[in-house]
Design an enzyme around this catalytic site. Sequence first.
Site, PDB file in Angstrom:
ATOM      1  N   LYS A   1      21.899  39.139  45.739  1.00  7.10           N
ATOM      2  CA  LYS A   1      21.372  40.513  45.815  1.00  7.10           C
ATOM      3  C   LYS A   1      21.408  41.183  44.441  1.00  7.10           C
ATOM      4  O   LYS A   1      20.416  41.753  43.994  1.00  7.10           O
ATOM      5  CB  LYS A   1      22.208  41.372  46.792  1.00  7.10           C
ATOM      6  CG  LYS A   1      22.275  40.840  48.207  1.00  7.10           C
ATOM      7  CD  LYS A   1      23.090  41.749  49.106  1.00  7.10           C
ATOM      8  CE  LYS A   1      24.563  41.847  48.749  1.00  7.10           C
ATOM      9  NZ  LYS A   1      25.322  40.600  48.841  1.00  7.10           N
TER      10      LYS A   1
ATOM     11  N   ARG B   1      26.162  48.903  54.960  1.00  5.49           N
ATOM     12  CA  ARG B   1      26.816  47.665  55.391  1.00  5.49           C
ATOM     13  C   ARG B   1      27.259  47.736  56.844  1.00  5.49           C
ATOM     14  O   ARG B   1      27.764  46.747  57.373  1.00  5.49           O
ATOM     15  CB  ARG B   1      28.050  47.435  54.533  1.00  5.49           C
ATOM     16  CG  ARG B   1      27.864  46.404  53.437  1.00  5.49           C
ATOM     17  CD  ARG B   1      29.147  46.348  52.657  1.00  5.49           C
ATOM     18  NE  ARG B   1      29.344  45.117  51.969  1.00  5.49           N
ATOM     19  CZ  ARG B   1      28.990  44.913  50.693  1.00  5.49           C
ATOM     20  NH1 ARG B   1      28.379  45.851  50.025  1.00  5.49           N
ATOM     21  NH2 ARG B   1      29.259  43.767  50.122  1.00  5.49           N
TER      22      ARG B   1
ATOM     23  N   ARG C   1      35.929  37.934  39.320  1.00  2.00           N
ATOM     24  CA  ARG C   1      36.273  39.009  40.260  1.00  2.00           C
ATOM     25  C   ARG C   1      37.422  38.580  41.169  1.00  2.00           C
ATOM     26  O   ARG C   1      37.417  37.458  41.684  1.00  2.00           O
ATOM     27  CB  ARG C   1      35.040  39.353  41.123  1.00  2.00           C
ATOM     28  CG  ARG C   1      34.159  40.397  40.508  1.00  2.00           C
ATOM     29  CD  ARG C   1      32.850  40.578  41.211  1.00  2.00           C
ATOM     30  NE  ARG C   1      32.906  40.705  42.658  1.00  2.00           N
ATOM     31  CZ  ARG C   1      31.839  40.942  43.427  1.00  2.00           C
ATOM     32  NH1 ARG C   1      30.646  41.087  42.864  1.00  2.00           N
ATOM     33  NH2 ARG C   1      31.940  41.024  44.724  1.00  2.00           N
TER      34      ARG C   1
HETATM   35  P1  AP5 Z   1      24.964  37.693  42.879  1.00  2.00           P
HETATM   36  O1  AP5 Z   1      23.588  38.134  42.532  1.00  2.00           O
HETATM   37  O2  AP5 Z   1      26.097  38.254  42.101  1.00  2.00           O
HETATM   38  O3  AP5 Z   1      25.211  37.823  44.450  1.00  2.00           O
HETATM   39  P2  AP5 Z   1      25.419  39.094  45.388  1.00  2.00           P
HETATM   40  O4  AP5 Z   1      24.638  38.877  46.626  1.00  2.00           O
HETATM   41  O5  AP5 Z   1      25.166  40.357  44.618  1.00  2.00           O
HETATM   42  O6  AP5 Z   1      26.942  38.887  45.717  1.00  2.00           O
HETATM   43  P3  AP5 Z   1      28.182  39.867  45.792  1.00  2.00           P
HETATM   44  O7  AP5 Z   1      29.345  38.962  46.016  1.00  2.00           O
HETATM   45  O8  AP5 Z   1      28.254  40.788  44.601  1.00  2.00           O
HETATM   46  O9  AP5 Z   1      27.856  40.691  47.047  1.00  2.00           O
HETATM   47  P4  AP5 Z   1      28.821  41.440  47.924  1.00  2.00           P
HETATM   48  O10 AP5 Z   1      27.871  42.147  48.817  1.00  2.00           O
HETATM   49  O11 AP5 Z   1      29.848  40.645  48.614  1.00  2.00           O
HETATM   50  O12 AP5 Z   1      29.675  42.334  46.878  1.00  2.00           O
HETATM   51  P5  AP5 Z   1      29.577  43.863  46.417  1.00  2.00           P
HETATM   52  O13 AP5 Z   1      29.798  43.903  44.963  1.00  2.00           O
HETATM   53  O14 AP5 Z   1      28.391  44.544  47.004  1.00  2.00           O
HETATM   54  O15 AP5 Z   1      24.982  36.087  42.766  1.00  2.00           O
HETATM   55  C1  AP5 Z   1      26.178  35.350  43.018  1.00  2.00           C
HETATM   56  C2  AP5 Z   1      26.271  34.178  42.013  1.00  2.00           C
HETATM   57  O16 AP5 Z   1      25.205  33.259  42.281  1.00  2.00           O
HETATM   58  C3  AP5 Z   1      26.130  34.595  40.543  1.00  2.00           C
HETATM   59  O17 AP5 Z   1      26.990  33.799  39.770  1.00  2.00           O
HETATM   60  C4  AP5 Z   1      24.653  34.295  40.215  1.00  2.00           C
HETATM   61  O18 AP5 Z   1      24.498  33.975  38.842  1.00  2.00           O
HETATM   62  C5  AP5 Z   1      24.369  33.088  41.119  1.00  2.00           C
HETATM   63  N1  AP5 Z   1      23.002  33.067  41.609  1.00  2.00           N
HETATM   64  C6  AP5 Z   1      22.271  34.111  42.110  1.00  2.00           C
HETATM   65  N2  AP5 Z   1      21.053  33.689  42.489  1.00  2.00           N
HETATM   66  C7  AP5 Z   1      21.020  32.338  42.244  1.00  2.00           C
HETATM   67  C8  AP5 Z   1      20.035  31.310  42.449  1.00  2.00           C
HETATM   68  N3  AP5 Z   1      18.833  31.583  42.969  1.00  2.00           N
HETATM   69  N4  AP5 Z   1      20.372  30.052  42.111  1.00  2.00           N
HETATM   70  C9  AP5 Z   1      21.580  29.757  41.571  1.00  2.00           C
HETATM   71  N5  AP5 Z   1      22.548  30.675  41.354  1.00  2.00           N
HETATM   72  C10 AP5 Z   1      22.265  31.952  41.694  1.00  2.00           C
HETATM   73  O19 AP5 Z   1      30.840  44.480  47.183  1.00  2.00           O
HETATM   74  C11 AP5 Z   1      32.161  44.162  46.814  1.00  2.00           C
HETATM   75  C12 AP5 Z   1      33.131  44.902  47.728  1.00  2.00           C
HETATM   76  O20 AP5 Z   1      32.963  46.325  47.605  1.00  2.00           O
HETATM   77  C13 AP5 Z   1      32.972  44.638  49.237  1.00  2.00           C
HETATM   78  O21 AP5 Z   1      33.629  43.444  49.644  1.00  2.00           O
HETATM   79  C14 AP5 Z   1      33.612  45.903  49.817  1.00  2.00           C
HETATM   80  O22 AP5 Z   1      35.006  45.851  49.764  1.00  2.00           O
HETATM   81  C15 AP5 Z   1      33.152  46.991  48.864  1.00  2.00           C
HETATM   82  N6  AP5 Z   1      31.876  47.598  49.282  1.00  2.00           N
HETATM   83  C16 AP5 Z   1      30.718  47.630  48.552  1.00  2.00           C
HETATM   84  N7  AP5 Z   1      29.769  48.286  49.231  1.00  2.00           N
HETATM   85  C17 AP5 Z   1      30.311  48.682  50.405  1.00  2.00           C
HETATM   86  C18 AP5 Z   1      29.811  49.397  51.543  1.00  2.00           C
HETATM   87  N8  AP5 Z   1      28.537  49.832  51.586  1.00  2.00           N
HETATM   88  N9  AP5 Z   1      30.660  49.606  52.591  1.00  2.00           N
HETATM   89  C19 AP5 Z   1      31.935  49.197  52.547  1.00  2.00           C
HETATM   90  N10 AP5 Z   1      32.479  48.521  51.501  1.00  2.00           N
HETATM   91  C20 AP5 Z   1      31.673  48.262  50.437  1.00  2.00           C
END
Ligand code: AP5
Length: 216
Positions: A13, A87, A152
């Site tokens: 994402k 979410r 992270r």
């Molecule tokens: P990346 O693009 O970083 O993936 P992502 O989907 O953004 O993954 P996240 O782990 O950041 O999502 P998340 O939703 O769990 O975390 P968030 O920060 O929102 O890609 C991942 C890896 O793959 C990278 O190394 C990239 O280079 C590689 N990659 C990407 N595309 C590729 C491809 N096509 N081929 C090969 N490699 C590829 O949330 C973190 C925490 O914050 C949550 O757990 C929660 O505690 C809190 N939080 C955030 N928002 C909320 C909410 N709305 N409500 C409640 N808690 C929340």
Amino acid sequence: MRIIFIGPPGAGKGTQAKRISESYGLPQLSTGDMLRAAKTKGTLPAEIAAIMASGGLVPDAYMVELIAERIKLPDASKGFLLDGFPRTSEQADKLGAMLAANGHKIDVVLALDVPEELLIERAIYRRTDKATGHIYHLKYNPPPLGSDLEHRPDDHEDVVRHRLSVYRRMTAELLPYYETQGLLRRVDGVGSVDEVYGRIQRELPEKLAQQEGLRV
Ligand code: AP5
């Protein structure tokens, strides 16, 4: 144009949202990045930081307030791309009400589909450049030699597995929520970053797709 990205942890994402944001000139509102920035600044309450580190979801009220304040800023007045919010159906309801109060609505919801074992591999080998925030992957998109990288705390395998179970329990319910509204577009998230980006572009509404070329 108001876009939501939904997908499990590691689906790509952030990677794709950043690219669309740069191409189309829409601000990327990543709630994960906002929370991590607050932690770095020392303004994130300790109990919220602990929830994040454990892979749980931050309470709805806190997140809704965070987004309500963010979308009031001038750069979001014409549209935005939400990455990581909503979410839960509670967050989705509140977002819908917030937008409707100003005569706005969500235009499209993009859901990235990636099989679970690949998600785990993508998350545990992810590294972020401390200076630029650029996201790398040790296997698929290795960083330049000498980069100062961050791993992270919630990207360790046991926490990633917990985040996946939280996604299945709490966030996956948003797919039927937006499908019944006719807004959901599913995108195969397996393949290179360019391949996935191409699929996403094909799902974007005509209005936004026409802007391509003006901003890149
Ligand atoms: P990346 O693009 O970083 O993936 P992502 O989907 O953004 O993954 P996240 O782990 O950041 O999502 P998340 O939703 O769990 O975390 P968030 O920060 O929102 O890609 C991942 C890896 O793959 C990278 O190394 C990239 O280079 C590689 N990659 C990407 N595309 C590729 C491809 N096509 N081929 C090969 N490699 C590829 O949330 C973190 C925490 O914050 C949550 O757990 C929660 O505690 C809190 N939080 C955030 N928002 C909320 C909410 N709305 N409500 C409640 N808690 C929340």
